[in-house]
Write an enzyme that holds these catalytic residues in place. Structure first.
Site, PDB file in Angstrom:
ATOM      1  N   GLY A  47       0.540  -1.250  -0.275  1.00 56.83           N
ATOM      2  CA  GLY A  47       0.164   0.131   0.241  1.00 56.83           C
ATOM      3  C   GLY A  47       0.545   1.637  -0.245  1.00 56.83           C
ATOM      4  O   GLY A  47       0.140   2.261  -0.784  1.00 56.83           O
TER       5      GLY A  47
ATOM      6  N   ASP B 283       1.100  -3.740  12.824  1.00 56.63           N
ATOM      7  CA  ASP B 283       0.973  -3.571  11.789  1.00 56.63           C
ATOM      8  C   ASP B 283       1.643  -5.502  11.678  1.00 56.63           C
ATOM      9  O   ASP B 283       1.668  -5.649  10.947  1.00 56.63           O
ATOM     10  CB  ASP B 283       1.326  -3.410  10.116  1.00 56.63           C
ATOM     11  CG  ASP B 283       0.158  -3.942   9.696  1.00 56.63           C
ATOM     12  OD1 ASP B 283      -0.486  -4.499   9.917  1.00 56.63           O
ATOM     13  OD2 ASP B 283       0.701  -3.938   8.281  1.00 56.63           O
TER      14      ASP B 283
END
Length: 677
Positions: A21, A134
């Site tokens: 991303g 994450d």
């Protein structure tokens, strides 16, 4: 970025590895250090976004602070033509998500081994007050030696940087998101522990605990729904191992492990027989003030009737009604019973018919439904016994697979598919996996490799690695010189001890004063300190013939073993020389002998050392001229490759010289008639 492009004049792009991303990742080759690396390049459409650039730079800062065998190392950070990039260690393998998909079901011991490496990496990050935020299988790489390495610190935040965490801003992947992050709260170390618990859940079950049509629905489940039991999916999972999942994924951070080290300690003993009777972990119940929803059943509950008080002055209507009822003539009652009796009998007949139909349906279903049976537990049984047990259970034996196992003896059942205890129709097919014994590993030739990384990879595979340190003038410090077991041998890692001889580099020598020494004295000093000598000659009125006039480097200089010291020897007084001399030099090429052979044994039962090849040759050169004699060494040196030396000769006009070259005790070159051309 196209293949072949050279970034910063150093990193040549080979191919794309993946897209994220925030950045794209490429395989590149470091032209200076001659090694493969990973290059993470900020995406073109995000290079003008200050927030994204700040996150990208923060990843570089966070990763460079962390040095651990289980964290992908960052080598370089830079910018070229507005392109922000990171250069990282290249891990040849796959991510944990793909590893789970390819290898599921994974043996519990292997799950614990991989998780311990992940926990070790997170522990290092937490010790530096860095929260990953994450953690997910896609950010954990598994190399070909099953070494786990965490990457992608793109949204990692130092605990002191509170300004970088905004309320109601959710970062990270929703399937592994902690309840406090899902609510928009600030991530803590316990948030990483929650994500680790979800990763452990997925490794044990092959799936994540919560799925949904949208990210919001999944996030809601994280703080509203209890984590499903892993034992409901696989009843063989020990309760102690499930408790690790339950404690790591507790809804309240206070109920989770206090730190990653505590989780690692608990996980390490989860398969111990001493914890076989452990009860299921249940978080402490605490009313946190949240609104509670009553179940529907509570609304439908009928209250128990209480006595009703009669108002003062009113007639007792109940007693009156009862009196009226009891005052009815008996004949009236009999007439009413006779009137209702036919209808009641019709109801009884209809009810009986319905009951018979219902019983018929039940009996029909019981007679015609498929006959079921359970898969027997044949783990650890011989193949013949397992086949008999399946036949007895009215099941068929399907495909028989071979697989390596450290826990199950050879020729015995490792697992079945479907698993034991599964209910199947009779005559269903059950596949068997039969053990071929412990998994063997083929040893490579580790000579010249770095000891630290090699030992870490082998220990992760189960080897016991030992180190022996020696000085070397030809092998750099920290590199492996020899190995105790030959390359090519197939061994069982858990049962193998491997010893490496590792170079500590060359020792240093502080030179003594060699002036006025004889050649033999100087050569003795050089031999004792592993130094090489080169001689030059000059006339001297002050220094006797055959003694050292000067040395280079001089007295007190610090040199390394194997270095060359040049000594200028005296020829005596020039006036005493009555004859003319010829001075000339001869180049002699000395070939390097590796000593390798083609018939090296690779027998698995051999206990010989790793290799007969040599990494250096000891060369001694003898010279005969006006200043030298073939009975004494002119020059001694150690070579690691083909080497050419220049031999200086000083002979009386009309005379000849001679030389002899000895390599590792064998004469390989000589000439007894050397003259000036």
């Amino acid at each position: 970025m196209r293949a072949g492009y050279t970034l910063n004049g150093r990193y040549r792009i080979v191919r794309a590895l993946g897209e994220g991303g925030m950045a794209n990742v490429y395989l590149a080759h470091d032209l200076i250090l001659d090694r493969d690396v990973s290059v993470k390049l900020l995406r073109l459409d995000l290079r003008d976004d200050p927030g994204t650039v700040r996150r990208f730079q923060r990843e570089a800062l966070a990763a460079t602070e962390l040095v651990d065998d289980n964290i992908v190392q960052v080598y370089d950070v830079g910018e070229e033509n507005g392109m922000q990039y990171l250069v990282m260690e290249y891990v040849e393998g796959t991510d944990l998500k793909a590893y789970i998909k390819r290898h599921f079901p994974i043996a519990y011991q292997e799950v614990i081994q991989i998780m311990e490496q992940i926990l070790n990496a997170v522990k290092t990050a937490h010790e530096h007050n860095i929260i990953h935020r994450d953690l997910k299988p896609q950010n954990i790489l598994i190399d070909e030696h099953q070494v786990a390495k965490i990457t992608d610190f793109g949204i990692a935040v130092a605990l002191s940087e509170h300004s970088l965490t905004q309320t109601n801003t959710v970062l990270g992947s929703v399937h592994y998101l902690s309840p406090e992050q899902a609510r928009g709260g600030m991530a803590t170390k316990q948030s990483d522990i929650y994500s680790l618990g979800i990763i452990l859940y997925e490794m044990l079950t092959g799936t994540v605990p919560f799925e949904g049509e949208t990210a919001v629905s999944i996030a809601l489940k994280h703080f509203q729904s209890e984590i499903p039991s892993v034992r409901d999916i696989d009843p063989r999972i020990p309760q102690a191992l499930e408790n690790v999942v339950l404690k790591a994924t507790a809804k309240r951070p206070a109920d989770r492990y206090t730190d990653v080290a505590s989780m690692a300690d608990d996980l390490r003993t989860s398969l111990s027989p001493k914890r076989a009777g452990e009860v299921r972990f249940t978080p402490a119940q605490d009313d946190d003030g949240e609104t509670k929803v009553l179940p529907v059943s509570a609304l439908n509950t009928t209250p128990v009737p209480h006595a009703i008080a009669k108002p003062v002055g009113e007639p007792d209507q109940v007693a009156k009604d009862e009196s009226q009822s009891t005052d009815q003539p008996d004949t009236g009652k009999k007439k009413r019973k006779k009137y209702r009796h036919p209808r009641r009998r019709k109801f009884l007949i209809a009810g009986g018919i319905i009951l018979l139909i219902f019983l018929g349906i039940i009996i029909g279903v019981a007679l015609f439904r498929p006959q079921m049976t359970n898969v027997p537990d044949v783990i650890g049984d011989k193949e013949s016994a397992a086949r008999s047990a399946l036949v007895t259970a009215k099941l068929k034996v399907g495909t028989v697979h071979k697989t390596a196992s450290d826990k199950v003896k050879i020729h015995r059942v490792v697992r079945t598919e479907p698993r034991s205890g599964t209910q199947l129709k009779q005559k269903s097919v059950v596949d068997l996996w039969i053990s071929t014994g412990p998994k063997r590993y083929k040893l490579a030739n580790y000579q010249g490799d770095a000891y630290a990384s090699t030992a870490a990879k082998l220990e992760a595979l189960g080897f016991t690695v030992h180190r022996e340190s020696v000085h070397s003038t030809s092998v750099p410090a920290g590199r492996i010189m020899q190995q105790s077991l030959a390359a090519g041998r197939n061994v069982v890692p858990s049962k193998t001890d491997l010893t490496f001889t590792v170079s500590t580099g060359s020792e240093t020598v502080t030179l003594a004063d060699l002036t006025n020494k004889t050649k033999s004295q100087a050569q003795s000093y050089a031999t004792n300190h592993n130094l090489n000598l080169a001689f030059q000659y000059a006339y001297s009125n002050d220094v006797a013939k055959g003694r050292v006039i000067r040395q280079s480097p001089g007295e007190g200089a610090v040199v390394h073993e194997g270095d060359e010291i040049t000594l200028t020897m005296s020829r005596g007084d020039r006036s005493e020389s009555s004859s003319s001399v010829d001075e000339f030099s001869v180049d002699v090429k000395i070939p390097f002998d590796s000593g390798s052979t083609d018939d090296q044994s690779t027998d698995d039962d051999s206990s010989s050392s790793s290799s007969s090849s040599s990494d250096s040759n000891l060369v001694q050169i003898y010279l005969k001229d006006q200043d030298h004699s073939l009975s004494s060494i002119y020059k001694q040196m150690t070579i690691t490759d083909d080497t050419t030396v220049t031999l200086p000769f000083t002979v009386t006009s009309g005379k000849s010289g001679a030389y002899k070259v000895v390599r590792d005790g064998h004469v390989i070159a000589s000439d007894n008639h050397v003259t000036k051309n």
